[in-house]
Write a protein that holds these residues in place. Structure first.
Motif: not given
Length: 339
Positions: A94-115, A232-239
């Motif tokens: 479901l997360l992937f179906r909501e993403m923009d499939y342009d390769p640049e935006r897709l890589a960034e969106s996937a990284a953010r979602a996984l983070a 993406e998600g660099q702030q998570n490492l502060l935990n």
């Protein structure tokens, strides 16, 4: 390393990963259902420490896995056959179906979602190939003296760049420029575009005054061959308190494009786990970089990786990473899963 030592090391990696606290013989005995005495377990822990696979932070404290211990665990004890639960797969779909499939935006969106899903930092690169080229150019007038050059790569990526001219564009100029770029600069690698192609394109336009547009087109071609890196998600490492001393080095590492290319681009289909102690130029004790290559079709490949503490739960994290890599490659290739 007999079977019991292996079991002890596996149990300590699991227990330490859960709360980040050194593991004592009492807690370890509970993990074994008291089938092995605390005294026996202390002897095994001492033997593993002597082998360099465990460390004792303080004299009276329990043990924690060393970098060598984690490497042994990853290479020899980790069960890599774990599967992702069906419900979690459905949520990721479901997360992937909501993403923009342009390769640049897709890589960034996937990284953010996984983070967001893992609570770690995630790095993703756009597809790259030795023969990546521009499949189509389009020139549009965006101001009296300004033209926007749009380039579509053979991987489906879209890039733009503006060019300033010394004269006012006339009706038909944008169309003529597009035609010249598509005639002389498409389906060529950056190394193949030399001065003669630039001169031929300029001559077809009848004037060198259009050179800024040609230069912008060539710049887009050169940039297309260099994969973009998204973090993406660099702030998570502060935990994770144990990462504080290495956080600055991590940021320096990701600002070094060549280092990222070397270490965040798996050479095989297997998931690669690199420990922070194993990077010669950027030693980052406590860190782990886990990467998986994805196939974007047409011989193009990219990578997505998780950056987190060495004590992350590998058995649960690896299937998530691998499923993201699978969907990322399918979406990049245009093979979108049905509802």
């Amino acid at each position: 390393m007999d079977d019991r030592k292996r079991r002890v090391l596996r149990a300590i990696v699991t227990l330490y990963g859960a709360d980040g606290e050194p593991v004592g013989s009492g807690l370890l005995a509970e993990q074994f259902g008291h089938a092995v005495s605390s005294a026996t377990l202390r002897n095994e822990m001492a033997a593993l420490t002597k082998l360099g696979l465990l460390e004792q932070p303080h004299t009276s404290a329990g043990r924690v896995p060393s970098a060598k211990g984690y490497r042994y665990y990853i290479d020899n004890l980790l069960d890599t056959g774990a599967r992702l639960p069906a419900e979690e797969k459905r949520q990721i779909d479901l997360l992937f179906r909501e993403m923009d499939y342009d390769p640049e935006r897709l890589a960034e969106s996937a990284a953010r979602a996984l983070a967001d899903l893992t609570g770690y930092c995630v790095v993703a690169t756009t597809p790259k190939s030795e023969d990546l080229c521009i499949a189509h150019y389009e020139v549009m007038q965006v101001g009296r003296y300004t033209a926007a050059v749009l380039a579509v790569t053979n991987a489906g990526g879209v890039r733009t760049r503006t060019a300033k001219l010394d004269f006012a564009l006339r009706p038909g100029d944008a169309q003529r420029l597009s035609q010249a770029l598509n005639t002389y600069l498409t389906f060529r690698s950056a190394a193949d575009v030399r001065e003669e192609q630039m001169r031929a394109a300029a001559q077809s336009l009848g004037s060198a005054v259009y050179y800024p547009v040609l230069s912008a087109a060539v710049t887009l071609l050169r940039e297309a061959g260099r994969p973009n890196v998204y973090l993406e998600g660099q702030q998570n490492l502060l935990n994770y308190a144990e990462l504080a001393d290495s956080f600055r080095t991590l940021m320096e590492f990701f600002s070094d494009t060549e280092a990222v290319k070397r270490y965040v681009s798996p050479k095989s289909e297997r998931t690669t786990v690199l420990l922070g102690d194993e990077l010669p130029e950027y030693r980052m004790p406590g860190f782990c970089i886990m990467t998986k290559r994805y196939l974007a079709g047409g011989g193009l490949t990219g990578a997505i990786g998780i950056v987190g503490p060495t004590r992350m739960p590998y058995r649960e994290t690896i299937p998530r990473l691998e499923y993201f890599a699978l969907l990322l490659g399918e979406c990049m290739s245009g093979r979108v899963q049905e509802e």
